[in-house]
Enzyme design. Structure first.
Site, PDB file in Angstrom:
ATOM      1  N   ARG A  45      44.764 -57.818   0.458  1.00 13.88           N
ATOM      2  CA  ARG A  45      45.356 -57.568  -0.864  1.00 13.88           C
ATOM      3  C   ARG A  45      46.506 -58.547  -1.112  1.00 13.88           C
ATOM      4  O   ARG A  45      46.667 -59.103  -2.186  1.00 13.88           O
ATOM      5  CB  ARG A  45      45.847 -56.115  -0.977  1.00 13.88           C
ATOM      6  CG  ARG A  45      44.710 -55.099  -0.920  1.00 13.88           C
ATOM      7  CD  ARG A  45      45.172 -53.692  -1.269  1.00 13.88           C
ATOM      8  NE  ARG A  45      46.020 -53.055  -0.280  1.00 13.88           N
ATOM      9  CZ  ARG A  45      45.584 -52.333   0.759  1.00 13.88           C
ATOM     10  NH1 ARG A  45      44.287 -52.158   0.948  1.00 13.88           N
ATOM     11  NH2 ARG A  45      46.424 -51.779   1.598  1.00 13.88           N
ATOM     12  N   LYS A 136      55.004 -49.930 -16.334  1.00 18.19           N
ATOM     13  CA  LYS A 136      53.810 -49.560 -17.094  1.00 18.19           C
ATOM     14  C   LYS A 136      53.399 -48.134 -16.787  1.00 18.19           C
ATOM     15  O   LYS A 136      53.492 -47.684 -15.642  1.00 18.19           O
ATOM     16  CB  LYS A 136      52.654 -50.488 -16.735  1.00 18.19           C
ATOM     17  CG  LYS A 136      51.362 -50.130 -17.476  1.00 18.19           C
ATOM     18  CD  LYS A 136      50.158 -50.880 -16.949  1.00 18.19           C
ATOM     19  CE  LYS A 136      49.227 -49.922 -16.248  1.00 18.19           C
ATOM     20  NZ  LYS A 136      47.931 -50.543 -15.880  1.00 18.19           N
ATOM     21  N   GLU A 177      51.277 -47.533 -22.714  1.00 24.54           N
ATOM     22  CA  GLU A 177      49.840 -47.823 -22.767  1.00 24.54           C
ATOM     23  C   GLU A 177      49.010 -46.568 -23.003  1.00 24.54           C
ATOM     24  O   GLU A 177      48.692 -45.844 -22.054  1.00 24.54           O
ATOM     25  CB  GLU A 177      49.376 -48.503 -21.465  1.00 24.54           C
ATOM     26  CG  GLU A 177      47.888 -48.833 -21.478  1.00 24.54           C
ATOM     27  CD  GLU A 177      47.376 -49.472 -20.187  1.00 24.54           C
ATOM     28  OE1 GLU A 177      48.124 -49.532 -19.199  1.00 24.54           O
ATOM     29  OE2 GLU A 177      46.216 -49.899 -20.184  1.00 24.54           O
ATOM     30  N   LYS A 222      50.989 -51.374 -25.283  1.00 24.04           N
ATOM     31  CA  LYS A 222      49.744 -51.929 -24.704  1.00 24.04           C
ATOM     32  C   LYS A 222      48.574 -51.082 -25.163  1.00 24.04           C
ATOM     33  O   LYS A 222      48.206 -50.095 -24.515  1.00 24.04           O
ATOM     34  CB  LYS A 222      49.844 -51.942 -23.177  1.00 24.04           C
ATOM     35  CG  LYS A 222      48.582 -52.416 -22.472  1.00 24.04           C
ATOM     36  CD  LYS A 222      48.858 -52.813 -21.033  1.00 24.04           C
ATOM     37  CE  LYS A 222      47.568 -53.149 -20.313  1.00 24.04           C
ATOM     38  NZ  LYS A 222      47.797 -53.820 -19.023  1.00 24.04           N
TER      39      LYS A 222
HETATM   40  P1  13P Z   1      42.174 -54.182 -17.994  1.00 30.83           P
HETATM   41  O1  13P Z   1      42.584 -55.389 -18.808  1.00 30.83           O
HETATM   42  O2  13P Z   1      41.230 -54.514 -16.870  1.00 30.83           O
HETATM   43  O3  13P Z   1      41.713 -53.050 -18.872  1.00 30.83           O
HETATM   44  O4  13P Z   1      43.465 -53.681 -17.223  1.00 30.83           O
HETATM   45  C1  13P Z   1      44.652 -53.622 -17.894  1.00 30.83           C
HETATM   46  C2  13P Z   1      45.453 -52.494 -17.396  1.00 30.83           C
HETATM   47  O5  13P Z   1      46.575 -52.667 -16.970  1.00 30.83           O
HETATM   48  C3  13P Z   1      44.868 -51.148 -17.482  1.00 30.83           C
HETATM   49  O6  13P Z   1      45.846 -50.192 -17.235  1.00 30.83           O
END
Ligand code: 13P
Length: 341
Positions: A45, A136, A177, A222
């Protein structure tokens, strides 16, 4: 020196740049590594992420920030440099995923609420010390014939707002998000159904952010794009761009520092084309860019394949996608540029 939330947020959505979402949890990164037949160890990772964070010109020219997972925020590169420092040295802002995942919502079969508020104040203080300047949290909403419910929308919007307020208290910019999944059950919903649900979710999220006294100029939204389900007929690039911008303009106050989309399972090129069409065609009240996970990493992961001799090839693949998306963020991407590489 304490940095201002507004300055950090502005740097995250700087012109022609966007965010690399590299915050896959251990479970998710294992799934990604399975596709290249690689066992997910701590070192693997680290090697994979180090490859990405050292990729030039992507990192210094097109990546404004990187979302990390807890383990990565604490890891060191092969030569002992903290990974966070590689990111900072490239001029990008380190960020951290702080939610603990979407868990079944009691009383609402088939729906989830994202957990992780308990103890978040203390975790944010530690993440700040470790160098994170943004965070996030992802709320997940699924579409089916009778979902989502108002209850699930409300629970997720409320958690997002409480998370965002705690971040700002800690001097950390929240990425808010609320993701409406493209794949739901059966996943054949129309683009207009996605519009209706995205509209309802954004309304709930901004009402909760207001109640929680979140400073909109110190946060980044987001969202998903307004797009038809994974198993539905494909809407055109123009229709996705137009309906997405319409929905955002109807719901997102112009004070919000910026918008950085998730890719959500779109192909690399679709995610780029949609972003470019939005920036090319519209007079937008906020910066609109990318915060892609899969659509930035899929090609690089495949090219790298878990082999040290392929690091440069993986980095080239990542730099190409970052360049294409950077151009899309200013409306300057063209399909021909994909083959010219
Ligand atoms: P994806 O662009 O693969 O959807 O991932 C973005 C992300 O941070 C999802 O939480």
């Amino acid at each position: 020196m304490v940095e201002k939330l507004q300055d950090i947020a502005a740097a995250m959505v700087a012109r022609g740049k966007g965010i690399l979402a590299a915050d896959e949890s251990s479970g998710t990164i294992k799934k990604r590594f399975d596709t290249i037949g690689l066992t997910s160890t701590e070192d693997a990772r680290r090697d994979y992420r180090e490859m990405l964070f050292r990729a030039e010109p992507a990192m210094s020219q097109r990546i404004s920030g990187v979302i990390l997972y807890d383990e990565t925020l604490r890891q060191k590169a092969g030569d002992g440099t903290p990974l966070v420092e590689l990111i900072r040295n490239a001029g990008a802002v380190p960020g951290i995923k702080v939610d603990m995942g979407a868990k079944p919502l009691a009383g609402y079969p088939g729906e989830t609420v994202t957990e992780g508020l308990d103890g978040l104040r203390e975790r944010l203080a530690e993440y700040y010390e470790l160098g994170a300047r943004f965070a996030k949290w992802r709320g997940v909403i699924s579409i089916s014939n009778d979902l989502p419910t108002k209850g699930a929308i409300h629970a997720n919007a409320h958690a997002l707002a409480r998370y965002a307020a705690l971040c700002q208290e800690a001097g950390i910019v929240p990425i808010v998000e609320p993701e409406i999944l493209m794949d739901g059950t059966p996943g054949d919903h129309s683009i207009d159904r996605c519009y209706e649900v995205t509209d309802a979710v954004l309304k709930a999220v901004f009402a909760e952010l207001d109640l929680a006294r979140v400073a909109l100029d110190g946060m980044v939204l987001k969202p998903n794009m307004v797009i038809d389900g994974k198993n539905a007929r494909k809407a055109s690039v123009e229709e996705v761009a137009e309906k997405t911008v319409k929905c955002l303009k109807a719901n997102v106050p112009s004070d919000v520092a910026g918008i950085a989309f998730l890719s959500g399972g779109q192909s690399d090129e679709e995610a780029t084309a949609h972003l470019s069409a939005m920036n090319a065609a519209n007079d937008l009240p906020w910066p609109v860019t990318f915060s892609y996970g899969r659509a930035l990493q899929a090609a690089a992961l495949k090219a790298w394949g878990g082999r040290s001799e392929n690091v440069a090839t993986g980095q080239r693949a990542f730099s190409h996608r970052a360049e294409m998306n950077g151009l899309a963020a200013i409306g300057n991407w063209k399909r021909e540029l994909e083959t010219a590489a």
